[in-house]
Design a protein around this motif. Structure first.
Motif, PDB file in Angstrom:
ATOM      1  N   ILE A 124       0.909  -0.918  -0.325  1.00  0.00           N
ATOM      2  CA  ILE A 124       0.076   0.143   0.157  1.00  0.00           C
ATOM      3  C   ILE A 124       0.693   1.572  -0.117  1.00  0.00           C
ATOM      4  O   ILE A 124       0.299   2.174   0.053  1.00  0.00           O
ATOM      5  CB  ILE A 124      -1.298   0.082   1.392  1.00  0.00           C
ATOM      6  N   ALA A 154       2.578   2.831  -2.593  1.00  0.00           N
ATOM      7  CA  ALA A 154       2.902   4.440  -3.063  1.00  0.00           C
ATOM      8  C   ALA A 154       0.895   5.055  -3.270  1.00  0.00           C
ATOM      9  O   ALA A 154       1.654   6.117  -2.995  1.00  0.00           O
ATOM     10  CB  ALA A 154       2.215   3.550  -4.617  1.00  0.00           C
ATOM     11  N   PRO A 155      -0.188   4.703  -2.647  1.00  0.00           N
ATOM     12  CA  PRO A 155      -0.764   5.416  -2.475  1.00  0.00           C
ATOM     13  C   PRO A 155      -0.853   5.761  -0.911  1.00  0.00           C
ATOM     14  O   PRO A 155      -1.588   6.871  -1.076  1.00  0.00           O
ATOM     15  CB  PRO A 155      -2.266   4.534  -2.372  1.00  0.00           C
ATOM     16  N   GLU A 200       0.965   8.932  -1.817  1.00  0.00           N
ATOM     17  CA  GLU A 200       0.603  10.197  -2.223  1.00  0.00           C
ATOM     18  C   GLU A 200      -0.774  10.836  -1.795  1.00  0.00           C
ATOM     19  O   GLU A 200      -0.834  12.257  -1.316  1.00  0.00           O
ATOM     20  CB  GLU A 200      -0.441   9.746  -3.890  1.00  0.00           C
ATOM     21  N   ARG A 201      -1.743  10.127  -0.994  1.00  0.00           N
ATOM     22  CA  ARG A 201      -2.320  10.813   0.136  1.00  0.00           C
ATOM     23  C   ARG A 201      -1.767  11.377   1.057  1.00  0.00           C
ATOM     24  O   ARG A 201      -2.179  13.041   1.660  1.00  0.00           O
ATOM     25  CB  ARG A 201      -3.741   9.567   0.899  1.00  0.00           C
ATOM     26  N   LEU A 211      -2.816  15.424   1.245  1.00  0.00           N
ATOM     27  CA  LEU A 211      -3.244  15.316   2.402  1.00  0.00           C
ATOM     28  C   LEU A 211      -2.490  16.894   3.725  1.00  0.00           C
ATOM     29  O   LEU A 211      -3.200  17.410   3.820  1.00  0.00           O
ATOM     30  CB  LEU A 211      -4.169  14.525   3.227  1.00  0.00           C
ATOM     31  N   LEU A 237      -5.035   5.962   8.398  1.00  0.00           N
ATOM     32  CA  LEU A 237      -5.096   5.784   6.417  1.00  0.00           C
ATOM     33  C   LEU A 237      -4.256   4.809   5.747  1.00  0.00           C
ATOM     34  O   LEU A 237      -4.852   4.157   4.851  1.00  0.00           O
ATOM     35  CB  LEU A 237      -4.066   6.700   6.022  1.00  0.00           C
TER      36      LEU A 237
END
Lengths: 636, 636
Positions: free
Chosen positions: A385, A387-388, A391-392, A396, A416
């Motif tokens: 997980i 990569a996402p 990014e988040r 954020l 998250l």
């Protein structure tokens, strides 16, 4: 001595499956007829399943159940068949007299009864209504039913062995020894009980003790028939049995599987009948020979609970028509045990394990999961997980820097990670028509040590959701197995059977960690699980107060200040995570007081268990605490 | 004519806040004393709030409520104060005689009562128990309480205006006209009722009609006191009132706010007393002059429902101590109305709107949201979900290609977008100590037209969760406002007040779309909302069968085949999305039958409403359908 031949039909009743349930009854009626059985007994609410909940508010549903029952009556021959079904006064073919009595004197105007309908000779011969309607624990009987009167009729049968007066009870009725005694004193020589009695730890032993006590007090044998199988969060464990008036177990069906027994029950001597007596007439003119009935051995606590989990989990998946699951394997003990339960319930081809390492996952997270999957023979894939998450976190984080001048509460970033995992599992499941199995345990659920919409994502009942992390012995001596204990037990079962123990040793021995922050361990946020679990059980199941719990720790040698602080922290977490527990999947109930419909608590409550003697307003708890109420930010 | 001076204390009772509630009662007692009031009436279960649910299973909680009540008794002077509280026989200071009567003859051994305790002259003078314990709708009274006997005592007071015989009822009791009539026939000259009566659409009018009918039948005036404020999914709307025996409304408190009225009630002529009579003795020796009480005007349906939403939503956030929310603004009508409710409840500084455009979002999605935010004066940010969506789509797509030879069911990728949005909102909320407000409506919830763990993410009660998309007129003429209707009404209110209507015109007029696939519109998957909503209300609230619903459409000119197919599709969706509704946030209840504890349905059920006359096993519905049961894949 006169004997009544009864058939205990321990059926895998399914809620709402009127056709299927009726067909099963009809087949049992055929077997009973051929075995020259006098009385066939089915579980409580066999026609509709139990609990039907608000389906019972629908006139069409009740009418369909009554219609199915009348169709069964058409097939009734010499055997008297007792069929559990919802039933109204209007559905009674012959009103008046003893047969209508169960309907006439209840204080409430509610017409529906939780009934045992007596079918004989092509007709509904009588209908008998449950008197005691439980409204505690998971039960809502008074929401749907009116109560049958206490002094309902008895039933006279002419058997090949002579006349017998039969008493009928439904489930809760048999837990009131006085009620059983009254039925016998009024003239019943034998009493049969229709049940849908859900499993909880130690229940089979408790049930046996109650039936023995009631039979002895009443001086009559009891025939007890239970349903079997998983229904949402509940598991019916079967174990139908006959006890003699002296407490001897004459017959016992197997636990957790459909079963059937034919038993020639020696009835008590005839006594004067002091209630309305419905004469059902003759059953069979003669009797076939039948084998002595089985007396199944009771299971030990680990085996019993494990079978309950497998049954509840598997039956749900089969009953909704989707017996295929995806689950996240973290290398930890919870997901490992859940995977083993899933494989035992559905088979290895139906279980897909997915490892989802994140920025703080240990190497063992993937290697232990892979080893487990190999032992189980299930598919295993690794979907990081990172990569996402990166990014988040960047997107954020930048927004929050602008909005609040920082990245905000650190728990948000732990959550998250868990939510990206939940989203990943749900996508794979939705794409392939599978269910998602969540794996959190009861200890975590109690203190909110999970991420809402993260690791709690799941569309099956949570197989571990009602298991504490560790094994606890309850005050009455009952052993309540925990996650570690069941995992070791299951491995030992494999060893004893000459198989590879499925759960890797390192999974069993490494410290518990959510691996959502560097070096994180559960013990950073929570007391040791042995301490936590003992506090939780005493608080939840015995309603102990904070002061009582703290005193218990002090007795064990704790410093009073540390004891009080520990208890207050735990109870505060329980109170403040109620909002999360409202939105998690149901769990397979095995404890005596499970979260869910068994413990109904307000969410916006100002009552604090942590400080019961001086409740603090919730607002005082918010703000600085990571465990702010209703925030979704409780640790993980 | 003899007048009894009563004070209606319409208090904002909070569950579990024993100190706060008791303080509010004590202050009201002071005001009553100064106003030379004979009888002070508080809401049902004022000390603890209602419903306390399983807090009532805890001896320490009940003991604390009793203790708080006894402390109030210490402060009781000349006014007789009726305080709602849980109460046990053991807590009654003086046992025996009429005072203990409410506890002695109940059939159930449950010791706890839902009581009105009468405080006078420094002591607990008597305790009166609720007789009718509702177990329908949201109510579980029989889970906690035993019933008081039907023919409980009456109470005699010596007022400055002469002696008066008072009857006492608790909530449900007053809905039984026979019961009210019996109390009057037994000698009561005036009856007061303690209530915690949750709002539903049309309830104020219904309540008034019932009170008028009961007062007229009994020939006595009724004083009715309701609680006020939001408690989890329930909203108490206040509107306490006094009706004269001829049906005249003598006084009515405001709706949805704390209020208080002092009313000199002309009592009915004295009659012979045929029940136990507790003599409370004198109240005040003389009377002050008080102003004529207010008679608040009833609200229209739109205003009433809108105020209920604002009250329920706002009180929840305040009661859990986190009055700050984040919500996704899609440019659509639902999120727009939810934002307006949130701002009206908490103020613009407490509401953060976030636009999260995805691959299929229209341009209007962001511009309409921005316009709404500008009108409301709330912060608005745009956080696209494209990057993580593209990453997960590629990663999981590749895995699925290997596992199942394709990308699987397309709905999975729609759900992925919604889940990335939900994860984004939860992260922002967790980081900033805010709650997330979800915005799905009742129509969507009914048919499962939402993504579990996606757009359904929320930690406040859903303000729109019990609103249909469109306005429906119920069979009894009650108007049930929908999302569009309330949005237009709220805009019109703004216009009338000389303000900018908050909701943009294009939001009100564009076709409804989830924007999760190219050119997608709700009408691709669902019947027009006017059709859907009418079917849903008739099905849910009137238990209409599929055949009855189809016949209704045919009456309106539909082709019979299309009608049957439409009904079957809708009811099938309702049945198969029960698993999702179990895991969504609670919603502010305004309809007569809301999802949640008001409609308790099994999940793994083989009963199909779509084909009630010939139920199909669930398995037959799985597999090829996008709306597979329990899969989480139902459209969106």
């Amino acid at each position: 001595m006169t004997r009544l031949r009864i058939l205990l039909a321990q059926l895998p009743v399914r809620v709402g499956d009127l056709d299927g349930n009726a067909a099963a009854v009809r087949e049992a009626m055929g077997r009973a007829e051929r075995a020259t059985v006098d009385v066939l007994v089915t579980p409580e609410m066999t026609v509709t399943g139990y609990p039907c909940e608000d389906l019972l508010a629908e006139p069409a549903f009740v009418a369909a159940a009554e219609s199915a029952t009348l169709t069964l009556a058409d097939h009734a021959a010499r055997t008297v068949s007792l069929v559990g079904t919802p039933w109204t006064a209007a559905a009674l073919p012959a009103a008046g007299g003893a047969r209508a009595q169960a309907w006439t004197t209840d204080a409430t105007p509610r017409p529906l009864r939780n009934a045992a309908v007596l079918l004989h000779d092509g007709r509904v011969a009588a209908a008998h209504a449950k008197h005691l309607l439980p409204t505690y624990s998971v039960f809502d009987d008074a929401r749907h039913f009116g109560a049958g009167v206490r002094d309902q009729a008895l039933y006279r049968l002419e058997t090949p062995d002579g006349p017998v007066v039969l008493g009928v009870l439904v489930c809760e009725d048999a837990w009131d020894t006085d009620l059983v005694t009254e039925v016998a004193a009024a003239g019943a020589q034998v009493v049969v009980v229709l049940n849908a009695s859900p499993y909880t730890v130690g229940k089979p032993a408790l049930r046996l003790a109650q039936l023995r006590a009631a039979a002895a007090a009443a001086g009559v044998p009891l025939g007890y028939v239970n349903a079997v199988g998983g229904q949402d969060d509940l598991v019916y464990d079967g174990g139908s049995l006959v006890v003699d008036a002296d407490g001897t177990v004459l017959a016992r069906a197997a636990a957790f599987v459909a079963d059937e027994l034919v038993v020639d029950v020696p009835v008590a001597p005839a006594r004067p009948v002091t209630r309305d007596l419905v004469d059902l007439g003759p059953t069979h003119p003669w009797r076939t020979t039948v084998a002595a009935p089985a007396v199944a051995e009771p299971m030990d606590a680990d085996a019993e609970v494990y079978r309950a989990l497998v049954t509840g989990f598997g039956d749900y998946c089969r009953r909704v028509g989707m017996p295929k699951v995806v689950l996240g394997l973290s290398g930890g003990i919870d997901s490992a045990l859940a995977a083993v339960v899933a494989v035992d319930a559905l088979g290895p081809d139906a279980v897909w394990g997915v490892g989802m390492p994140g920025p703080y996952s240990s190497d063992g997270s993937v290697t232990d999961a892979a080893e487990l999957a190999a032992h189980l023979g299930i598919r295993f894939d690794v979907v990081p997980i990172g990569a996402p998450y990166v990014e988040r976190e960047a997107t954020l984080g930048a927004l929050l820097a602008d909005a609040v001048g920082g990245t905000g509460h650190p728990v948000a970033w732990e959550n998250l990670q868990a939510r990206l995992r939940g989203t990943t599992l749900m996508t794979l499941a939705n794409a392939t028509g599978a269910l998602v199995c969540t794996t959190g345990n009861r200890s975590e659920s109690a203190v909110g040590y999970f991420t809402l919409y993260g690791d709690s994502c799941g569309t099956t009942p949570n197989p571990l959701g009602d298991l504490l992390k560790t094994t606890v012995t309850l005050r009455d001596g009952t052993v309540l197995p925990g996650v570690y204990g069941l995992a070791r037990w299951r491995n030992a079962q494999a060893t004893a059977a000459g198989q590879v123990p499925p759960i890797p040793v390192s999974t069993l021995t490494k410290p518990a960690s959510a691996e959502l922050a560097p070096g994180q361990q559960d013990s950073d946020s929570l007391p040791p699980y042995e301490v936590l679990d003992a506090l939780l059980v005493t608080f939840l199941e015995e309603h102990a107060t904070a002061d009582e719990l703290a005193a218990g720790l002090v007795e064990q040698g704790w410093d009073p200040t540390v004891a009080a602080a520990t208890v207050n922290r735990v109870l505060g977490l329980v109170d403040r995570s109620e909002f999360k527990r409202r939105q998690v999947p149901m769990r397979v109930k095995v404890s005596r007081l499970a979260f869910g419909r068994d413990r109904r608590m307000p969410v916006a409550s100002h009552w604090s268990h942590a400080t019961a003697s001086a409740p603090a307003p919730l607002a005082a708890l918010a703000g600085s605490s990571a465990h702010a109420p209703s925030s979704g930010t409780v640790a993980r």
